[in-house]
Design a protein around this motif. Structure first.
Motif, PDB file in Angstrom:
ATOM      1  N   GLY A  10     -29.880  13.997 -19.826  1.00 57.14           N
ATOM      2  CA  GLY A  10     -28.897  13.548 -18.848  1.00 57.14           C
ATOM      3  C   GLY A  10     -27.617  13.122 -19.556  1.00 57.14           C
ATOM      4  O   GLY A  10     -27.391  13.453 -20.726  1.00 57.14           O
ATOM      5  N   PRO A  11     -26.778  12.355 -18.883  1.00 54.62           N
ATOM      6  CA  PRO A  11     -25.470  11.987 -19.452  1.00 54.62           C
ATOM      7  C   PRO A  11     -25.576  10.830 -20.445  1.00 54.62           C
ATOM      8  O   PRO A  11     -25.040   9.736 -20.226  1.00 54.62           O
ATOM      9  CB  PRO A  11     -24.667  11.590 -18.205  1.00 54.62           C
ATOM     10  CG  PRO A  11     -25.689  11.037 -17.258  1.00 54.62           C
ATOM     11  CD  PRO A  11     -26.939  11.861 -17.496  1.00 54.62           C
ATOM     12  N   ALA A  69     -23.961   5.572 -22.434  1.00 54.44           N
ATOM     13  CA  ALA A  69     -23.689   4.670 -23.550  1.00 54.44           C
ATOM     14  C   ALA A  69     -22.291   4.065 -23.447  1.00 54.44           C
ATOM     15  O   ALA A  69     -22.105   2.854 -23.658  1.00 54.44           O
ATOM     16  CB  ALA A  69     -23.852   5.414 -24.872  1.00 54.44           C
ATOM     17  N   GLN A  70     -21.324   4.885 -23.116  1.00 51.36           N
ATOM     18  CA  GLN A  70     -19.952   4.384 -22.985  1.00 51.36           C
ATOM     19  C   GLN A  70     -19.831   3.399 -21.824  1.00 51.36           C
ATOM     20  O   GLN A  70     -19.153   2.371 -21.948  1.00 51.36           O
ATOM     21  CB  GLN A  70     -18.996   5.565 -22.806  1.00 51.36           C
ATOM     22  CG  GLN A  70     -18.865   6.417 -24.066  1.00 51.36           C
ATOM     23  CD  GLN A  70     -18.197   7.750 -23.833  1.00 51.36           C
ATOM     24  OE1 GLN A  70     -17.954   8.157 -22.687  1.00 51.36           O
ATOM     25  NE2 GLN A  70     -17.895   8.456 -24.913  1.00 51.36           N
ATOM     26  N   PHE A  91     -26.111  -6.344 -25.131  1.00 48.48           N
ATOM     27  CA  PHE A  91     -26.286  -6.313 -26.585  1.00 48.48           C
ATOM     28  C   PHE A  91     -24.957  -5.968 -27.260  1.00 48.48           C
ATOM     29  O   PHE A  91     -24.824  -4.947 -27.945  1.00 48.48           O
ATOM     30  CB  PHE A  91     -27.383  -5.319 -26.955  1.00 48.48           C
ATOM     31  CG  PHE A  91     -28.760  -5.782 -26.581  1.00 48.48           C
ATOM     32  CD1 PHE A  91     -29.631  -6.257 -27.539  1.00 48.48           C
ATOM     33  CD2 PHE A  91     -29.193  -5.754 -25.258  1.00 48.48           C
ATOM     34  CE1 PHE A  91     -30.900  -6.702 -27.199  1.00 48.48           C
ATOM     35  CE2 PHE A  91     -30.460  -6.192 -24.906  1.00 48.48           C
ATOM     36  CZ  PHE A  91     -31.309  -6.673 -25.882  1.00 48.48           C
ATOM     37  N   SER A  92     -23.995  -6.845 -27.077  1.00 50.89           N
ATOM     38  CA  SER A  92     -22.624  -6.552 -27.500  1.00 50.89           C
ATOM     39  C   SER A  92     -22.481  -6.448 -29.014  1.00 50.89           C
ATOM     40  O   SER A  92     -21.518  -5.860 -29.506  1.00 50.89           O
ATOM     41  CB  SER A  92     -21.673  -7.622 -26.955  1.00 50.89           C
ATOM     42  OG  SER A  92     -22.090  -8.914 -27.366  1.00 50.89           O
ATOM     43  N   GLN A  93     -23.417  -7.002 -29.779  1.00 50.11           N
ATOM     44  CA  GLN A  93     -23.301  -6.943 -31.238  1.00 50.11           C
ATOM     45  C   GLN A  93     -23.422  -5.514 -31.765  1.00 50.11           C
ATOM     46  O   GLN A  93     -23.081  -5.250 -32.926  1.00 50.11           O
ATOM     47  CB  GLN A  93     -24.346  -7.851 -31.900  1.00 50.11           C
ATOM     48  CG  GLN A  93     -25.781  -7.365 -31.821  1.00 50.11           C
ATOM     49  CD  GLN A  93     -26.488  -7.822 -30.554  1.00 50.11           C
ATOM     50  OE1 GLN A  93     -25.871  -7.941 -29.502  1.00 50.11           O
ATOM     51  NE2 GLN A  93     -27.777  -8.102 -30.674  1.00 50.11           N
ATOM     52  N   PHE A  94     -23.892  -4.579 -30.921  1.00 50.96           N
ATOM     53  CA  PHE A  94     -24.005  -3.176 -31.333  1.00 50.96           C
ATOM     54  C   PHE A  94     -22.905  -2.296 -30.738  1.00 50.96           C
ATOM     55  O   PHE A  94     -22.825  -1.115 -31.074  1.00 50.96           O
ATOM     56  CB  PHE A  94     -25.367  -2.617 -30.920  1.00 50.96           C
ATOM     57  CG  PHE A  94     -26.527  -3.292 -31.583  1.00 50.96           C
ATOM     58  CD1 PHE A  94     -26.806  -3.066 -32.917  1.00 50.96           C
ATOM     59  CD2 PHE A  94     -27.329  -4.183 -30.885  1.00 50.96           C
ATOM     60  CE1 PHE A  94     -27.869  -3.696 -33.546  1.00 50.96           C
ATOM     61  CE2 PHE A  94     -28.389  -4.826 -31.490  1.00 50.96           C
ATOM     62  CZ  PHE A  94     -28.661  -4.588 -32.831  1.00 50.96           C
ATOM     63  N   HIS A  95     -22.084  -2.838 -29.873  1.00 50.04           N
ATOM     64  CA  HIS A  95     -21.141  -2.004 -29.117  1.00 50.04           C
ATOM     65  C   HIS A  95     -20.066  -1.365 -29.996  1.00 50.04           C
ATOM     66  O   HIS A  95     -19.512  -0.322 -29.633  1.00 50.04           O
ATOM     67  CB  HIS A  95     -20.493  -2.814 -27.994  1.00 50.04           C
ATOM     68  CG  HIS A  95     -21.436  -3.117 -26.864  1.00 50.04           C
ATOM     69  ND1 HIS A  95     -21.106  -3.919 -25.798  1.00 50.04           N
ATOM     70  CD2 HIS A  95     -22.719  -2.714 -26.637  1.00 50.04           C
ATOM     71  CE1 HIS A  95     -22.132  -4.018 -24.966  1.00 50.04           C
ATOM     72  NE2 HIS A  95     -23.118  -3.285 -25.462  1.00 50.04           N
ATOM     73  N   GLN A  96     -19.758  -1.960 -31.128  1.00 51.57           N
ATOM     74  CA  GLN A  96     -18.731  -1.396 -32.007  1.00 51.57           C
ATOM     75  C   GLN A  96     -19.320  -0.522 -33.114  1.00 51.57           C
ATOM     76  O   GLN A  96     -18.579   0.078 -33.891  1.00 51.57           O
ATOM     77  CB  GLN A  96     -17.910  -2.523 -32.630  1.00 51.57           C
ATOM     78  CG  GLN A  96     -17.161  -3.399 -31.637  1.00 51.57           C
ATOM     79  CD  GLN A  96     -16.141  -2.622 -30.812  1.00 51.57           C
ATOM     80  OE1 GLN A  96     -15.528  -1.665 -31.312  1.00 51.57           O
ATOM     81  NE2 GLN A  96     -15.956  -3.008 -29.559  1.00 51.57           N
TER      82      GLN A  96
END
Length: 426
Positions: free
Chosen positions: A131-132, A137-138, A117-122
């Motif tokens: 947990g971590p 997320a990173q 879902f790269s459209q949300f990565h920025q």
């Protein structure tokens, strides 16, 4: 439990029970020199382990699946709705439990497909769970994340349930905190009341919970949720523990009660979502290519213990595959029971990477976890009934055929034997 009694198999009820000593595990390379044309999708909790303890049949199963050097003879993906750990950590746990090397590339956690879902990565995303969560997320590609704890510290007046954490004095106004642009729900949190409150605050304020509330925005910010399991199986004698699906149920109902509107998801991933199984197929094919197996993978066998996530998901994906091979509109997505069409291939990167060689995904239900069949095959009057209570997520329509396993077996070792027999594999 979502079901009681038994489930109908696709071609009649099949219950495999141990009937004496089992044969020795298969050894050697490909059966008859043939590369495998099938792969396995294994659930983890209730199939391979219960809590921290390995299910005894799991090591037997993997002795069958591995050659003399411990290398798998068939592509395998571990498909779990767990999400409160790193992929590498889950791979280490499985390696220890199964007695062979499992790589992180073989593990799909509930949130693993979020890397697509790269459209949300920025975007600046609020992440909830335990947990971590920040590191997860990173690792998935998200560049700007805010945790629930960071948000609570920035706005201490928002979290008022636990009186011991209420500020003794009025804190100064918060400045410089970023506007939140979306929410990722990784899994059930530890402090439900804090997470429920702050997530609702973010949605009602359009990502600015420090501002004075004006009009409630709708549609709200994008929400991506991982793991819809209402219940899961651990070591407790009581049959099932609350899962993330229970937390989602609370969040959805609070939001609707407060606003009068439905909480909507940009994506629901983890089993039984078709996106998750599509990603699993992609990883199965990657494994086969890495091993140099030239024969295309035609069939998947999905082994699980939860009818509402494992079996429903495998059957839903099997329907998707059938529709894809019939060249129906949008690869059959519009005909699937999922309510939201946004969580489909439109914006995923698998469209060209994953061809349509896989023809089926058969579901195999084991009785070592959430599901338990009765000791005897039920009489005709009791035959294969399902409870009227639907334990699946709100956005997935209940179709009784989707919780009917292709096969029911006692444990994962029986499941492997069944698939080997169907594939004429030794």
């Amino acid at each position: 439990m979502a079901l009681r009694g038994c489930l109908r198999a696709g071609r009649g009820l099949l219950l495999l029970r141990a009937a004496g000593p089992r044969g020795p595990p298969a050894r050697g390379g490909c059966a008859g020199g043939r590369p495998p044309a099938f792969g396995f999708l294994f659930d983890v909790d209730g199939v391979l382990v219960r809590g921290s303890q390995a299910v005894p049949a799991a090591r037997q199963a993997f002795r069958r699946l591995a050659d003399g050097s411990g290398r798998l003879r068939v592509p395998v993906v571990f498909l779990t709705n767990a999400g409160n750990c790193l992929r590498a950590a889950k791979a280490r746990e499985l390696s220890q439990a199964l007695g062979l090397q499992v790589s992180p590339e073989q593990v799909i956690l509930s949130h693993s497909p979020l890397r697509l879902f790269s459209q949300f990565h920025q975007k600046c995303m609020l992440v909830a769970g335990q947990g971590p969560v920040e590191e997860n997320a990173q690792n998935l590609g998200f560049k700007h994340v805010v945790t629930i704890e960071a948000l609570r510290k920035a706005y201490p007046l928002l979290d008022m349930v636990d009186q011991s954490r209420r500020p003794k004095e009025l804190p100064p106004p918060t400045t410089g905190f970023p506007t939140i642009e979306g929410v990722i729900l990784f899994g059930e949190p530890v402090r439900w009341e804090t997470s429920l409150q702050l997530i609702i605050d973010v949605l009602l304020s359009n990502g600015n919970p420090g501002a004075e509330l004006q009009d409630i925005p709708y549609p709200h910010l994008p929400v991506l949720a991982c793991n819809m399991d209402l219940l899961w199986m651990a070591e407790a004698q009581m049959p099932s523990r609350f899962g993330h699906g229970t937390f989602l149920l609370c969040l959805e109902n609070i939001y609707k009660k407060v606003t009068g509107q439905e909480l909507k998801y940009e994506a629901l991933i983890g089993k039984p979502s078709t996106v998750t199984y599509r990603y699993a197929e992609y990883l199965i094919k990657q494994q086969a290519e890495k091993q140099g197996w030239k024969s295309p993978i035609r069939r998947l066998y999905a082994v699980g213990d939860n009818p509402m996530s494992d079996i429903y998901g495998a059957n839903l994906y099997n329907n998707y595959l059938k529709s894809a091979h019939q060249n129906q509109v949008r690869a059959g997505v519009k005909r699937s029971p999922q309510a939201s069409s946004r969580q489909t291939e439109d914006h995923l990167e698998l469209k060209e990477d994953c061809n349509n060689s896989v023809e089926s995904c058969e579901s195999i239900l084991v009785c070592t976890g959430v599901y338990r069949h009765s000791a005897d095959v039920p009489s005709k009057t009791e035959e294969c009934t399902t409870e009227t209570v639907f334990h699946g997520h709100r956005d997935f329509c209940f179709d009784p055929s989707l919780v009917e396993a292709s096969y029911i077996v006692q444990d994962v070792n029986d499941a492997v034997q069944l698939a080997f027999k169907k594939e004429n594999w030794s």
